[in-house]
Design a protein around this motif. Sequence first.
Motif, PDB file in Angstrom:
ATOM      1  N   MET A   1       0.992  -1.258  -0.113  1.00 32.86           N
ATOM      2  CA  MET A   1       0.029  -0.149   0.290  1.00 32.86           C
ATOM      3  C   MET A   1       0.867   1.400  -0.041  1.00 32.86           C
ATOM      4  O   MET A   1       0.298   2.179  -0.615  1.00 32.86           O
ATOM      5  N   THR A   2       2.342   1.034   0.211  1.00 27.79           N
ATOM      6  CA  THR A   2       2.564   2.595   0.202  1.00 27.79           C
ATOM      7  C   THR A   2       2.911   2.348  -0.995  1.00 27.79           C
ATOM      8  O   THR A   2       3.663   3.694  -1.816  1.00 27.79           O
ATOM      9  N   LYS A   3       3.709   1.631  -2.320  1.00 24.66           N
ATOM     10  CA  LYS A   3       3.981   2.753  -3.478  1.00 24.66           C
ATOM     11  C   LYS A   3       3.101   1.832  -4.281  1.00 24.66           C
ATOM     12  O   LYS A   3       2.596   1.690  -5.324  1.00 24.66           O
ATOM     13  N   MET A   4       1.323   1.208  -3.695  1.00 23.70           N
ATOM     14  CA  MET A   4       0.593   0.714  -4.511  1.00 23.70           C
ATOM     15  C   MET A   4       0.557  -0.058  -6.155  1.00 23.70           C
ATOM     16  O   MET A   4       0.786  -0.598  -7.071  1.00 23.70           O
ATOM     17  N   LYS A   5       2.137  -1.087  -5.439  1.00 28.64           N
ATOM     18  CA  LYS A   5       2.091  -2.195  -6.625  1.00 28.64           C
ATOM     19  C   LYS A   5       1.792  -3.310  -6.407  1.00 28.64           C
ATOM     20  O   LYS A   5       2.105  -4.238  -4.796  1.00 28.64           O
ATOM     21  N   LEU A   6       1.181  -4.938  -6.475  1.00 29.69           N
ATOM     22  CA  LEU A   6       1.073  -5.851  -6.012  1.00 29.69           C
ATOM     23  C   LEU A   6       2.058  -6.508  -5.782  1.00 29.69           C
ATOM     24  O   LEU A   6       3.209  -5.687  -7.143  1.00 29.69           O
ATOM     25  N   VAL A   7       2.523  -7.532  -5.238  1.00 34.08           N
ATOM     26  CA  VAL A   7       3.814  -7.926  -4.507  1.00 34.08           C
ATOM     27  C   VAL A   7       3.836  -9.202  -5.767  1.00 34.08           C
ATOM     28  O   VAL A   7       3.208  -9.446  -6.389  1.00 34.08           O
ATOM     29  N   GLU A   8       5.247  -9.832  -5.510  1.00 33.14           N
ATOM     30  CA  GLU A   8       5.563 -10.687  -6.696  1.00 33.14           C
ATOM     31  C   GLU A   8       5.933 -11.750  -6.135  1.00 33.14           C
ATOM     32  O   GLU A   8       5.902 -12.021  -4.631  1.00 33.14           O
ATOM     33  N   GLY A   9       5.681 -13.195  -6.550  1.00 32.82           N
ATOM     34  CA  GLY A   9       5.741 -14.026  -5.825  1.00 32.82           C
ATOM     35  C   GLY A   9       4.505 -15.537  -5.867  1.00 32.82           C
ATOM     36  O   GLY A   9       4.699 -16.499  -5.551  1.00 32.82           O
ATOM     37  N   GLY A  10       3.126 -14.792  -6.624  1.00 30.85           N
ATOM     38  CA  GLY A  10       2.230 -15.516  -6.715  1.00 30.85           C
ATOM     39  C   GLY A  10       0.938 -15.544  -5.820  1.00 30.85           C
ATOM     40  O   GLY A  10       1.505 -14.520  -5.182  1.00 30.85           O
ATOM     41  N   VAL A  11       0.095 -16.321  -6.275  1.00 28.66           N
ATOM     42  CA  VAL A  11      -0.837 -16.518  -4.791  1.00 28.66           C
ATOM     43  C   VAL A  11      -0.487 -16.849  -3.302  1.00 28.66           C
ATOM     44  O   VAL A  11      -1.267 -15.270  -2.880  1.00 28.66           O
ATOM     45  N   GLY A  12       0.244 -17.458  -3.345  1.00 27.68           N
ATOM     46  CA  GLY A  12       0.589 -17.345  -1.894  1.00 27.68           C
ATOM     47  C   GLY A  12       1.148 -15.741  -0.856  1.00 27.68           C
ATOM     48  O   GLY A  12       0.548 -15.816   0.158  1.00 27.68           O
ATOM     49  N   ALA A  13       2.130 -15.184  -1.874  1.00 25.82           N
ATOM     50  CA  ALA A  13       2.286 -13.328  -1.269  1.00 25.82           C
ATOM     51  C   ALA A  13       1.543 -13.043  -1.360  1.00 25.82           C
ATOM     52  O   ALA A  13       1.535 -12.339  -0.288  1.00 25.82           O
ATOM     53  N   GLU A  14       0.439 -13.103  -2.578  1.00 26.61           N
ATOM     54  CA  GLU A  14      -0.325 -12.288  -1.852  1.00 26.61           C
ATOM     55  C   GLU A  14      -1.461 -12.148  -1.433  1.00 26.61           C
ATOM     56  O   GLU A  14      -1.962 -11.129  -0.813  1.00 26.61           O
ATOM     57  N   THR A  15      -1.405 -13.184  -0.534  1.00 24.87           N
ATOM     58  CA  THR A  15      -2.646 -13.546   0.293  1.00 24.87           C
ATOM     59  C   THR A  15      -1.697 -12.906   1.304  1.00 24.87           C
ATOM     60  O   THR A  15      -2.550 -12.494   2.337  1.00 24.87           O
ATOM     61  N   THR A  16      -0.516 -13.558   1.985  1.00 27.41           N
ATOM     62  CA  THR A  16       0.510 -13.120   2.749  1.00 27.41           C
ATOM     63  C   THR A  16       0.063 -11.064   2.968  1.00 27.41           C
ATOM     64  O   THR A  16      -0.301 -11.038   4.084  1.00 27.41           O
ATOM     65  N   GLN A  17      -0.087 -10.414   2.054  1.00 30.19           N
ATOM     66  CA  GLN A  17      -0.352  -9.237   2.224  1.00 30.19           C
ATOM     67  C   GLN A  17      -1.117  -8.400   1.823  1.00 30.19           C
ATOM     68  O   GLN A  17      -1.052  -7.786   2.839  1.00 30.19           O
ATOM     69  N   ALA A  18      -1.852  -9.338   1.261  1.00 27.97           N
ATOM     70  CA  ALA A  18      -3.613  -9.068   1.478  1.00 27.97           C
ATOM     71  C   ALA A  18      -3.637  -9.233   2.975  1.00 27.97           C
ATOM     72  O   ALA A  18      -4.633  -7.917   3.373  1.00 27.97           O
ATOM     73  N   LEU A  19      -3.364 -10.379   3.661  1.00 24.47           N
ATOM     74  CA  LEU A  19      -4.810 -10.482   5.110  1.00 24.47           C
ATOM     75  C   LEU A  19      -3.110  -9.403   6.211  1.00 24.47           C
ATOM     76  O   LEU A  19      -3.992  -8.574   7.265  1.00 24.47           O
ATOM     77  N   LYS A  20      -2.066  -9.139   5.636  1.00 28.14           N
ATOM     78  CA  LYS A  20      -1.365  -7.885   6.594  1.00 28.14           C
ATOM     79  C   LYS A  20      -1.654  -6.536   5.883  1.00 28.14           C
ATOM     80  O   LYS A  20      -1.663  -5.012   7.183  1.00 28.14           O
ATOM     81  N   ASN A  21      -2.353  -6.451   5.155  1.00 31.77           N
ATOM     82  CA  ASN A  21      -2.985  -4.474   4.606  1.00 31.77           C
ATOM     83  C   ASN A  21      -4.370  -4.836   5.960  1.00 31.77           C
ATOM     84  O   ASN A  21      -4.435  -3.854   5.844  1.00 31.77           O
ATOM     85  N   LEU A  22      -4.847  -6.489   5.319  1.00 29.89           N
ATOM     86  CA  LEU A  22      -5.891  -6.334   6.888  1.00 29.89           C
ATOM     87  C   LEU A  22      -5.814  -5.983   7.955  1.00 29.89           C
ATOM     88  O   LEU A  22      -6.269  -5.196   8.705  1.00 29.89           O
ATOM     89  N   GLN A  23      -4.368  -6.432   8.131  1.00 30.66           N
ATOM     90  CA  GLN A  23      -4.597  -6.422   9.771  1.00 30.66           C
ATOM     91  C   GLN A  23      -3.925  -4.902   9.878  1.00 30.66           C
ATOM     92  O   GLN A  23      -4.409  -4.337  11.789  1.00 30.66           O
ATOM     93  N   SER A  24      -2.843  -4.232   9.272  1.00 28.84           N
ATOM     94  CA  SER A  24      -3.303  -2.310   9.336  1.00 28.84           C
ATOM     95  C   SER A  24      -4.421  -1.053   9.560  1.00 28.84           C
ATOM     96  O   SER A  24      -4.696  -0.879  10.300  1.00 28.84           O
ATOM     97  N   VAL A  25      -5.242  -2.348   8.927  1.00 24.52           N
ATOM     98  CA  VAL A  25      -6.727  -1.460   8.482  1.00 24.52           C
ATOM     99  C   VAL A  25      -6.899  -1.927  10.370  1.00 24.52           C
ATOM    100  O   VAL A  25      -8.141  -1.111  10.994  1.00 24.52           O
ATOM    101  N   LEU A  26      -7.148  -2.730  10.095  1.00 27.88           N
ATOM    102  CA  LEU A  26      -7.773  -3.503  11.738  1.00 27.88           C
ATOM    103  C   LEU A  26      -6.949  -2.956  13.293  1.00 27.88           C
ATOM    104  O   LEU A  26      -8.055  -2.191  13.803  1.00 27.88           O
ATOM    105  N   GLY A  27      -5.709  -2.468  13.295  1.00 29.34           N
ATOM    106  CA  GLY A  27      -5.216  -2.066  13.972  1.00 29.34           C
ATOM    107  C   GLY A  27      -5.865  -0.448  14.261  1.00 29.34           C
ATOM    108  O   GLY A  27      -6.707   0.338  15.063  1.00 29.34           O
TER     109      GLY A  27
END
Length: 349
Positions: free
Chosen positions: A117-143
Amino acid sequence: SLVNNLEELLEAAGSSMADVVQCSVSLVNISRDFKEMNEAYAAFFPKEPPARVAVQVAGLAGTASVEIQCNAALKGRGRSVVKVPGFPDLAAKGFPLSFATKVDGMVYLSGTQGMDMTKMKLVEGGVGAETTQALKNLQSVLGAAGSSAGRVVGCSVSLTNMSDFAEMNKAYQAFWPKDAEIGGLPTRVCVEVAALAGSGKVEIQCNAAGSDVSGAPAVVKVPGWPEMKGFPFSAAVKAGGIAYISGNQGVDMHTSKLVEGGAGPETTQTLQDIKEAVEATGAGLEDVVACEVSLQDMKDFKDVNEAYAKFWPKEPPSRVAVQVGALARGAAVEIRCAAALPASMEVVV
């Protein structure tokens, strides 16, 4: 005109567009219609828009290009939006949504993909990496909302290819705290969609209990049901006066096998499973307030409706039904519901 219909329904229910907390937008062609939909949608939420998820589905009932489902608070409940430090202003970038809204102690989050979200770019590494990053984003919103991953009550996972299910599940399961305050994993539904906005492989949307919600959120176990090994979710969670039920398929929970006979029998078994889960929370089918129906093929719509209607012969809950790209197990239908706890609701006629 579709949002005008929502506006009328909200007014009839003692709410308004300004009280909407979350919307789900289903498009039949996201690459063609996303911009035009956003422009029309934004006009109804000129400031502090609700949380939102928008995906392309494989089909809608009839010939519509878009279907929108929303949840709203009653007027005067103090609905607010959540600002996340370091995250961009999405509305200013042409995306009419807030990262989350909050009302009555519950947090309603927008769908998020695996974007840095700081770069507004999709992370590399496929669906596993994307899932992890999506959940980290949600964690930031939750906080930012005064909640945490351990208080998430339900999530919706949209995959662009169900072949990524196992890899997504591995990353998804690793994210959740083992000492979650709800006593386990959140409820979940997971479907394959036809497409997402952008080039992401996965989008995740969740709801959570805030620190100020009335009553402690808690996982509910359904008597007689087996442990769902390999499926990282709970059957049901209670929080804020609502029972959240995971997406269910037509699986006989005592044999763990999908029933035979197609969409009709699968719908009957699915709703029987949902009935058991709802009753385990202390509610009944008469307390169900909303359901989401995902069909493998819209040609089964009539059969699903006939089986579905038998469970609610009068005053049925609100509902959205779409055709998705695929479901786990190769099922014909998957249904997720929410019920009021205790039973206290009115039907808007």
